[in-house]
Write an enzyme that holds these catalytic residues in place. Structure first.
Site: not given
Length: 325
Positions: A87, A95-97
Site C-alpha cells: 500500500t 514501507v506499509s502493507s
C-alpha cells in the site's frame, strides 16, 4: 461506507463474502467464530483505495477511482484476494502493507480477545485491522493503533472514518507504546520487531497477552507484571514489514554458504537462523537444528525478565538460550 458506485459496492460485497467463505474453509477462526462476523462486515476495499501489484515493469498501481471500469473491477477483486497488498512504497521499497486476511484472522483468534479488553495495535497500516478489532469489541474507545509515519496514520484515520469506526489513532514510535492510553489487556503488532519492547510490558495489566511477529514467527507472550513476560511461538510462519523507529538498525544479511541445500530451504531452519542471528553462526545453528530433530516453531519461546530478554528451545532455563536485544 465510501464514495464508490453501486456496481462497485455490489461487486465488493460478493467478493467479501467469497473471502469469508475461503477463510472459513481453512478453519482459521474455528476457535473464535465471532471473527467471521467482523470480516463479513468490515469492507477491506475502503481501506485500500489503491495498492500496488508486482508486474513485469515493477510495481503497478491499482486504483479504486480509475476511469476504466475494467481497472476498477480488477482493483476491487484484488482487494478481497487472500494475499498481502503493498500500500505504500518509498524509492521502490515497501514501507506499509495490508496483511494477508487469513493470517490476520489467525492472529486475531490467537490474541484471545475478550469483551471489554483494551487493545493496542502497533503498526496502523491501512486501519483495516483496527476496524476489525473495533467491530469485535463494539466500542471504538477500547482500541488504540499507532504508527511512526504521520501520512500513514492520517490515511488510516480517513479510512476508519469512511468505514464508520473511530478508534484512537496515534503517531509515534510503536516500541514505546502509548502510555496515555494504558493499561492494555492485549497488544498486537503487525510489523516485525527484533525483541519485545520493555515499554509494552509496563503498559499491560497482569495477565495481558502480547502477540508480535519475531524472527519470521508469531510470539504469544503472557505478561506476569511490568517487568516479566513469557510465552511460546505459534506454529504459523509470519513475514512483516520491519518496525521503523529511533535507534533500530537495519538487519544484516546472513550467509548460508557451506550449508546443505535441504537446510537452506527449510522454513524451520531459517526461523532458527533469524532467532539466533546475534549469537549463533549458521553452521552452529545447523548443528543444533539437526541434533534436536529439526524442531518446529512451537518448541521455541521467549522470556523477558527485567532488563534481559532471551529466546529458548523447549524450556526457559534449559540448555539452549540466546539473548535478545
Amino acid at each position: 461506507m465510501g464514495a464508490y458506485d453501486t456496481e462497485t459496492d455490489a461487486l465488493a460485497a460478493a467478493a467479501r463474502a467469497a473471502l469469508v467463505r475461503e477463510i472459513d474453509a481453512e478453519g482459521a477462526w474455528a476457535q473464535d467464530p465471532v471473527w467471521r462476523e467482523a470480516f463479513a462486515a468490515v469492507p477491506r476495499h475502503v481501506f485500500v483505495p489503491y495498492y500496488y501489484v508486482c508486474g513485469p515493469r515493477g510495481y503497478e498501481r491499482r486504483w479504486g477511482e480509475s476511469p476504466d471500469p475494467g481497472a476498477r473491477e480488477r482493483w476491487v477483486r484484488g482487494a478481497y484476494a487472500d494475499v498481502p497488498l503493498a500500500t505504500r512504497l518509498r524509492d521502490g521499497e515497501l514501507v506499509s502493507s495490508s496483511s494477508q486476511p487469513s493470517l490476520m484472522a489467525r492472529m486475531l483468534v490467537a490474541l484471545e480477545v475478550e469483551d471489554g479488553d483494551r487493545i493496542l495495535e502497533v503498526g496502523a497500516g491501512t486501519g483495516y485491522n483496527a476496524a476489525l478489532l473495533a467491530f469485535r469489541l463494539g466500542d471504538d474507545d477500547l482500541v488504540t493503533t499507532i504508527d511512526l509515519e504521520p501520512e500513514i496514520t492520517e490515511s488510516a484515520r480517513r479510512h476508519l472514518e469512511a468505514a464508520g469506526f473511530h478508534p484512537a489513532v496515534a503517531t509515534g514510535d510503536g516500541a514505546r507504546g502509548v502510555p496515555e492510553r494504558a493499561p492494555f489487556d492485549r497488544i498486537v503488532a503487525t510489523c516485525e520487531l527484533p525483541t519485545v519492547p520493555r515499554a509494552w510490558l509496563a503498559q499491560c495489566r497482569p495477565g495481558a497477552r502480547i502477540l508480535t511477529p519475531l524472527a519470521t514467527g508469531l510470539l504469544a507472550l503472557t505478561v506476569r507484571d511490568a517487568a516479566h513476560g513469557e510465552g511460546r511461538f505459534l506454529p504459523t510462519a509470519a513475514y512483516f514489514v520491519p518496525l521503523r523507529g529511533e535507534g533500530r538498525p537495519e538487519p544484516e544479511g546472513v550467509s548460508l554458504a557451506g550449508l546443505p541445500g535441504r537446510a537452506r530451504d527449510q522454513e524451520t531452519f531459517r526461523f532458527l537462523l533469524a532467532l539466533t542471528r546475534a549469537t549463533l553462526d549458521p553452521l552452529e545453528a545447523y548443528a543444533l537444528w539437526e541434533r534436536e530433530g529439526m524442531p518446529e516453531r512451537e518448541r521455541y519461546g521467549v522470556t523477558v525478565g527485567g532488563e534481559h530478554a532471551w529466546a529458548w528451545l523447549d524450556e526457559p532455563e534449559g540448555p539452549y538460550a540466546w539473548p535478545l536485544p
